[in-house]
Design a protein around this motif. Sequence first.
Motif, PDB file in Angstrom:
ATOM      1  N   UNK A  83     -22.127  -5.805  -1.935  1.00  0.00           N
ATOM      2  CA  UNK A  83     -21.950  -4.973  -0.952  1.00  0.00           C
ATOM      3  C   UNK A  83     -23.357  -4.455  -0.348  1.00  0.00           C
ATOM      4  N   UNK A  84     -24.380  -4.551  -1.206  1.00  0.00           N
ATOM      5  CA  UNK A  84     -25.877  -4.144  -0.690  1.00  0.00           C
ATOM      6  C   UNK A  84     -26.834  -5.420  -0.445  1.00  0.00           C
ATOM      7  N   UNK A 124     -19.759   0.429   9.537  1.00  0.00           N
ATOM      8  CA  UNK A 124     -19.357  -0.828   8.743  1.00  0.00           C
ATOM      9  C   UNK A 124     -19.046  -1.955   9.539  1.00  0.00           C
ATOM     10  N   UNK A 125     -19.514  -3.134   9.149  1.00  0.00           N
ATOM     11  CA  UNK A 125     -19.477  -4.459   9.895  1.00  0.00           C
ATOM     12  C   UNK A 125     -18.442  -5.180   9.252  1.00  0.00           C
ATOM     13  N   UNK A 126     -17.654  -5.692  10.179  1.00  0.00           N
ATOM     14  CA  UNK A 126     -16.375  -6.543   9.879  1.00  0.00           C
ATOM     15  C   UNK A 126     -16.501  -7.989   9.620  1.00  0.00           C
ATOM     16  N   UNK A 127     -16.143  -8.348   8.682  1.00  0.00           N
ATOM     17  CA  UNK A 127     -16.308 -10.089   8.627  1.00  0.00           C
ATOM     18  C   UNK A 127     -15.327 -10.570   7.745  1.00  0.00           C
ATOM     19  N   UNK A 141     -13.957  -7.888   4.956  1.00  0.00           N
ATOM     20  CA  UNK A 141     -14.766  -7.584   4.127  1.00  0.00           C
ATOM     21  C   UNK A 141     -15.687  -6.573   5.156  1.00  0.00           C
ATOM     22  N   UNK A 142     -15.834  -5.266   4.425  1.00  0.00           N
ATOM     23  CA  UNK A 142     -16.528  -4.324   5.124  1.00  0.00           C
ATOM     24  C   UNK A 142     -17.846  -4.008   4.661  1.00  0.00           C
ATOM     25  N   UNK A 165     -16.984 -16.503   9.979  1.00  0.00           N
ATOM     26  CA  UNK A 165     -16.729 -15.307   9.352  1.00  0.00           C
ATOM     27  C   UNK A 165     -17.083 -14.146  10.159  1.00  0.00           C
ATOM     28  N   UNK A 166     -17.826 -14.402  11.298  1.00  0.00           N
ATOM     29  CA  UNK A 166     -18.538 -13.240  12.089  1.00  0.00           C
ATOM     30  C   UNK A 166     -17.431 -13.009  13.150  1.00  0.00           C
ATOM     31  N   UNK A 167     -16.366 -13.531  13.076  1.00  0.00           N
ATOM     32  CA  UNK A 167     -15.573 -13.321  14.659  1.00  0.00           C
ATOM     33  C   UNK A 167     -15.097 -11.868  14.625  1.00  0.00           C
ATOM     34  N   UNK A 168     -14.468 -11.409  13.185  1.00  0.00           N
ATOM     35  CA  UNK A 168     -14.001  -9.909  13.251  1.00  0.00           C
ATOM     36  C   UNK A 168     -14.908  -8.884  13.851  1.00  0.00           C
ATOM     37  N   UNK A 169     -16.168  -9.309  13.990  1.00  0.00           N
ATOM     38  CA  UNK A 169     -17.192  -8.500  14.704  1.00  0.00           C
ATOM     39  C   UNK A 169     -16.870  -8.103  16.019  1.00  0.00           C
ATOM     40  N   UNK A 170     -15.953  -8.859  16.665  1.00  0.00           N
ATOM     41  CA  UNK A 170     -15.691  -8.498  18.095  1.00  0.00           C
ATOM     42  C   UNK A 170     -14.925  -7.206  18.221  1.00  0.00           C
TER      43      UNK A 170
END
Length: 535
Positions: free
Chosen positions: A403-404, A389-392, A376-377, A429-434
Amino acid sequence: MSAETKKTSVRARADLSSAELSSALAFAQLESKGREGDEKRRGSTPLPPNMPDRRRRRKSVADIHVPRKQVNMNVMRFTMRSIDIIAVVTIITLGIWNGYVGANDNGIIAPITAAVLGSFFFISLLFMNRAHRFRPTETFIKHLKTVLLASAGAIGVWLTFALILRPDSFLPDALAKAGLAATALLLALHSLYYAETRRLHEKGALSPTIVMLGATESARRIIEENAKTRELNILAIFDDRLTRAPLNIHGVPVVGRVEDLLAWDKLPFVNRIVVTLPSMAEERKQAFVNEVRLLPNRIAFVVDEFETLNHVQQRVSEIAEISMRDVSGAEKSGRHLAIKRFVDVFISSVALILGAPFLLIIAALIKLDSPGPVIFNQPRHGFNNRVFNVYKFRSMATEKEDINAAQQVTKGDSRVTKIGRIIRKTSLDELPQLFNVLKGEMSLVGPRPHAIGMRTAGKASMELVEEYAHRHQVKPGMTGWAQINGSRGALESGEDVARRVRLDVDYIERCNLWLDLYIMVMTLPVLLGDKKTVR
């Protein structure tokens, strides 16, 4: 030609001259009115027939080019100095060791002493000669001369000290060869440094981007001096008194009022806002500061000493140190930023490599649980309010995604999927923010990035706290001081927003490597022990 014909010709020329003079006067009057009138009326008055429009137009913020990709020069200097230290110590140690071991039956004491002295003199003289300054106007030959002079001085002092301190084990050939090898290596390294800094300077990515508030004499003096050194990238000037302001000051355009600055979409890429009003305009200066002080950009103003400072031969960077005082956002040192970035890249790279199988399992479970993309961006505010764009991992049903962030997640929220509840509760769910960390958009530790337009209790969260934008003075983080102090998850009231902002600003003022490591160590136990927060 008859007398009558001559008189007719003279009258015709006189009439033509009168017409030209009238047209010129009309044009001058129109130009004067255009300069003194409001910007909205500029150019609306029609010109006389057959007259070309030669009036100069005031530029707008849309005409200003702002480099988006910027490099912090302090970080570059720290990195180059670190490389030089490692290179000098390594090559001198190897050279001395090969020349000394076994000579005069002195063991390892003599080579170690000689290597330490040589490394110290080389590094010290490089720093004293400011060999890592890389001024925009410095030529390649001049820079290499600086490095060569420092190296030659280091060799001379080194040989002298070695002869005085240990004459019985002094091996001039070994020291001279090691010194020449270090000199050659430094010349090669600094050739590469120069090429890279020159490339970045030409792109406008290395000089700090500056805008000024106030079309004043102080602004003119700074711009004139900067024209010689080119150490600052002065983009534009804003002034609320546009009717009195010139179109430009030595090529730097006066583009609008403070309200135009605040609404400028390129403002996140401005490094510093400098208020250049004299002390006699203290009330006006304070009004300017009050309007912009809540921005995340660094803000400074020219102090009284600048007005009498004889700075003709001084560099702009030295003037800034003497003449400007920060109002907000004191800049972190290059050492701090470079080490923080190294830690971010190292830990996130290791985590992604070792955790790849685990991340693939989570992705597969999300795909099996509900239709839609795995990732999810969401656009969020980062450093200086820059949007990224943050990744989750996706935790909501695709058709119910927000989205908002107009509605924050509540307990038992029907939008969250089965797998989503698990990964949100554990923050997996926050790990893709790596990946955001590797890209440089985020850090491992910092204020959590909020969604653009996020609302709390029916109002925009950023409107509930005046200092809200101050949390964007550093890169956002995957975890932070607020998160290990109980401010995690949804913000349900204005008090919640104020507390998080207060904790985030506290972190920004205190942040250092040891605090970052402490926050990272405490994140997991705090996360696992939190049973109440809705996430």
